[in-house]
Enzyme design. Structure first.
Site, PDB file in Angstrom:
ATOM      1  N   GLU A  52       0.828  -1.206   0.000  1.00  0.00           N
ATOM      2  CA  GLU A  52       0.000   0.000   0.000  1.00  0.00           C
ATOM      3  C   GLU A  52       0.871   1.268   0.000  1.00  0.00           C
ATOM      4  OE1 GLU A  52      -3.603   1.837   2.799  1.00  0.00           O
ATOM      5  OE2 GLU A  52      -2.186   0.401   3.647  1.00  0.00           O
ATOM      6  N   LYS A 120      -9.377   2.520  -2.370  1.00  0.00           N
ATOM      7  CA  LYS A 120      -9.663   2.076  -1.007  1.00  0.00           C
ATOM      8  C   LYS A 120     -11.023   2.595  -0.550  1.00  0.00           C
ATOM      9  CE  LYS A 120      -7.211   1.617   3.431  1.00  0.00           C
ATOM     10  NZ  LYS A 120      -5.952   1.946   4.129  1.00  0.00           N
ATOM     11  N   CYS A 156      -5.635  -2.994   2.281  1.00  0.00           N
ATOM     12  CA  CYS A 156      -5.396  -2.975   3.731  1.00  0.00           C
ATOM     13  C   CYS A 156      -6.700  -3.072   4.524  1.00  0.00           C
ATOM     14  CB  CYS A 156      -4.591  -1.728   4.109  1.00  0.00           C
ATOM     15  SG  CYS A 156      -3.746  -1.865   5.708  1.00  0.00           S
ATOM     16  N   SER A 182       0.727  -2.016   7.184  1.00  0.00           N
ATOM     17  CA  SER A 182       0.211  -2.418   8.500  1.00  0.00           C
ATOM     18  C   SER A 182       1.326  -2.414   9.531  1.00  0.00           C
ATOM     19  CB  SER A 182      -0.413  -3.822   8.404  1.00  0.00           C
ATOM     20  OG  SER A 182      -0.929  -4.224   9.655  1.00  0.00           O
ATOM     21  N   GLY A 297      23.563   9.404  27.230  1.00  0.00           N
ATOM     22  CA  GLY A 297      24.083   9.425  28.587  1.00  0.00           C
ATOM     23  C   GLY A 297      23.927   8.053  29.203  1.00  0.00           C
ATOM     24  N   LEU A 298      25.038   7.471  29.629  1.00  0.00           N
ATOM     25  CA  LEU A 298      25.032   6.129  30.216  1.00  0.00           C
ATOM     26  C   LEU A 298      25.162   6.287  31.730  1.00  0.00           C
ATOM     27  CD1 LEU A 298      24.920   3.206  29.144  1.00  0.00           C
ATOM     28  CD2 LEU A 298      27.401   3.144  29.318  1.00  0.00           C
ATOM     29  N   SER A 299      24.077   6.009  32.444  1.00  0.00           N
ATOM     30  CA  SER A 299      24.027   6.319  33.879  1.00  0.00           C
ATOM     31  C   SER A 299      24.477   5.168  34.768  1.00  0.00           C
ATOM     32  CB  SER A 299      22.585   6.683  34.260  1.00  0.00           C
ATOM     33  OG  SER A 299      21.740   5.546  34.140  1.00  0.00           O
ATOM     34  N   ILE A 302      19.387   0.674  34.262  1.00  0.00           N
ATOM     35  CA  ILE A 302      18.926  -0.333  33.317  1.00  0.00           C
ATOM     36  C   ILE A 302      18.377   0.265  32.025  1.00  0.00           C
ATOM     37  CG2 ILE A 302      16.584  -0.515  34.266  1.00  0.00           C
ATOM     38  CD1 ILE A 302      16.948  -3.622  33.875  1.00  0.00           C
ATOM     39  N   ASN A 380      16.993  19.013  39.306  1.00  0.00           N
ATOM     40  CA  ASN A 380      16.777  19.123  37.866  1.00  0.00           C
ATOM     41  C   ASN A 380      17.901  19.871  37.162  1.00  0.00           C
ATOM     42  OD1 ASN A 380      14.406  17.674  37.865  1.00  0.00           O
ATOM     43  ND2 ASN A 380      13.086  19.462  38.040  1.00  0.00           N
ATOM     44  N   THR A 404      16.327   8.134  26.970  1.00  0.00           N
ATOM     45  CA  THR A 404      16.264   6.772  27.506  1.00  0.00           C
ATOM     46  C   THR A 404      15.121   6.538  28.486  1.00  0.00           C
ATOM     47  OG1 THR A 404      17.803   7.323  29.294  1.00  0.00           O
ATOM     48  CG2 THR A 404      18.774   6.541  27.240  1.00  0.00           C
TER      49      THR A 404
END
Length: 559
Positions: A52, A120, A156, A182, A297-299, A302, A380, A404
């Site tokens: 489509e 359609k 569709c 879809s 930024g890697l804190s 997780i 903050n 993240t």
């Protein structure tokens, strides 16, 4: 090439182009189509079929209504028809204009011309779709003839209702070819299959469901093209999330046309599909917007660990920069975990303390803040300083900043606008926190060929096991401000995904006051979500087009 024992007039070959178009790149999409047509011609196809709105890319939203755009798209199909006159027919999803009306159409090209149109009829107007805003409703028409076969092509949504397919069958269709745009959500394939089986049972005709593949903003089209013969047997099935071509044969026997059985690709489970969806979404978002690299930024927590892993799998570790931006509240465990993750992934790791910058900002604001208590504002400032530094790196090196925040945080506003919400894309935006934990465990136990990152067990178990914390003050835990994530996510599932009420939460066993608090946080955070980066859609109630609430909203559930 021809099924054994069949005359040429009793066979028909279709090349199915489960491909990855780019919205707005009409020339690029036409080039993909030409290549697919050439492959179909080499394979002896009678028809090369596309999904489509393939020539424009899908979902192009209001762009399709721009006259210069849809005119260019239609002309591109005409040019494709002329260039591909000597060989198989083409079935192309495209806009189409008749008088003052604009349609979502399927254009059949043969011998250098557009020889038939399918328009359609059912225009979806829910979740991520606004087709009633964009297109006019097409009539329920009849099939088109190609060589020995008459084909009906419900487009569709048209295949989700009986009437269009039945009209095709009643007017002579011998086979149904359904082009689709879809997008994925969990469990979507079973929904598609159920509707397709319904159309086959009602009409007695074989059906091919042709879907596109690839990421477009928040949506990911997962492919999974399949064919069903009468009596509901799956004749073939293409892989999910992978672009490719399939050359499919139909043969005519005493009972009419049937799809000749071919390979049935096994689709992976829910966790793998979600992960693949996030990887493909990020990969295509960068490729289609022109970026080559990302940073984040890697804190040591997780969420950023999962985003970094997704980025490495999507782009290759050499294209991912991980930045640790510690303050005095950053634990040694977080420092160790962040570095260990970056090393396991093979990503660049930069260490940028924020203490000096934070001191300068604190001193600058001191005369204005004199006599006030330190609190959320000061917390903050740390997050916004990190956002400033990460955006500076993004600007300097041309790397897209990833944000993240998981769906739980995005829902209740547990994030700092212009701080950790800064960024161009968020792969885990539709992933609740409890699912983040499980997704990390799945990735640690699994590695696939489509992942560009290293093998299994890349996320340190210590990251998965430690209590979540923003580490913006001493001994801070997420549970200081929010219900524990299993409870929070269960409440959000009722309030967001099920559009439920406070009474529904109470009936499910939750405390009324807690449910009211979560509802309040959900509503007052709308302004943050309005300004948030796009992110991968994994459910039918993702934050963006699936759920459109006013920013100013004084209503609360009175129950």
């Amino acid at each position: 090439m021809t099924p054994k024992g069949q005359d040429m007039a009793d066979t028909f070959r279709i090349t199915l182009a489960q491909l990855n178009p780019t919205v707005g790149d009409i020339a690029g999409n036409a080039a993909l189509a030409r290549d697919a047509w050439a492959a179909g011609k080499s394979a002896g196809a009678d028809l090369v079929a596309f999904p489509e709105m393939f020539i424009t890319g899908y979902n192009a939203q209001d762009l399709v209504m721009k006259p210069a755009f849809h005119t260019a798209a239609i002309e591109a199909v005409r040019a494709l028809a002329r260039d591909c006159a000597d060989g198989p027919a083409i079935a192309m999803g495209a806009p189409w204009v008749e008088g003052a009306e604009l349609f979502n159409a399927y254009l059949i090209c043969k011998g250098g011309e557009i020889v038939a149109t399918q328009l359609k009829h059912h225009l979806p107007n829910e979740t991520v779709f606004d087709e009633k805003r964009i297109f006019d409703t097409g009539p329920m028409g009849g099939p088109y003839a190609l060589g020995p076969i008459r084909i009906g092509s419900p487009i569709c949504e048209d295949a989700w209702y009986p009437d269009v397919a039945e009209t095709h069958a009643e007017t002579g269709a011998e086979f149904l070819l359904v082009p689709n745009g879809s997008p994925y959500y969990r469990g979507k394939f079973d929904v598609r299959l159920s509707h397709a089986v319904g159309r086959v049972v009602e009409t007695g005709l074989p059906l091919i469901y042709l879907n596109c593949v690839g990421g477009q903003d928040d949506q990911v089209f997962d492919g999974g093209t399949f064919g069903i013969n009468p009596h509901g047997e799956i004749a073939f099935q293409m892989p999910v999330f992978e672009a490719g071509l399939a050359h499919v044969d139909l043969a005519r026997g005493a009972d009419g046309w049937r799809i000749v059985p071919a390979e049935v690709a096994q689709h992976p489970g829910e966790w793998e599909q979600d992960y693949y969806c996030m990887v493909l979404a990020l990969r295509d978002y960068l490729r289609k917007t022109g970026f080559k690299k990302v940073l984040l930024g890697l804190s040591g927590g997780i969420d950023s660990a999962l985003v970094a892993t997704i980025a490495a799998d999507a782009l290759g570790p050499e294209n991912v920069r991980c930045v640790m931006l510690p303050s005095e509240y950053t634990s040694q465990a977080s420092l160790d975990d962040a570095k260990a993750l970056a090393e396991r992934l093979g990503c660049r790791y930069d260490f940028v303390p924020i203490t000096e910058g934070r001191t300068a900002i604190t001193n600058t604001l001191a005369p204005l803040f004199e006599g006030t208590e330190a609190g959320l504002t000061e917390e903050n400032i740390q997050s916004r300083l990190r956002g400033l530094l990460l955006m500076a790196l993004s600007n300097k090196f041309g790397e897209m900043l990833l944000t993240t925040g998981n769906k739980s945080e995005v829902a209740v506003g547990y994030a700092t606008i212009y701080g950790d919400m800064a960024g161009g894309y968020n792969p885990i935006k539709d992933l609740y926190k409890t699912r983040v934990f499980e997704q990390c465990r799945w990735r640690n136990a699994n590695h696939r060929d489509w992942m560009k990152g290293p093998g299994a067990a890349v996320i340190p178990v210590s990251i998965i096991d430690k209590p979540p914390s923003a580490e913006l003050r001493a001994d801070q835990k997420d549970s200081d401000s929010l219900p524990d994530y299993p409870e929070l996510d269960a409440l959000l599932t009722i309030l967001v995904d099920q559009d439920g009420s406070i009474e529904d939460c109470v009936a499910a066993g939750f405390d009324r006051a807690t449910a009211k608090k979560v509802e309040h946080l959900l509503y007052i955070s709308e302004y943050k979500r309005f300004q948030a980066a796009p992110g991968t859609r994994l459910s039918k109630r993702a934050f963006w087009l699936d759920r459109r609430y006013p920013v100013v909203n004084g209503w609360r559930d009175p129950s």
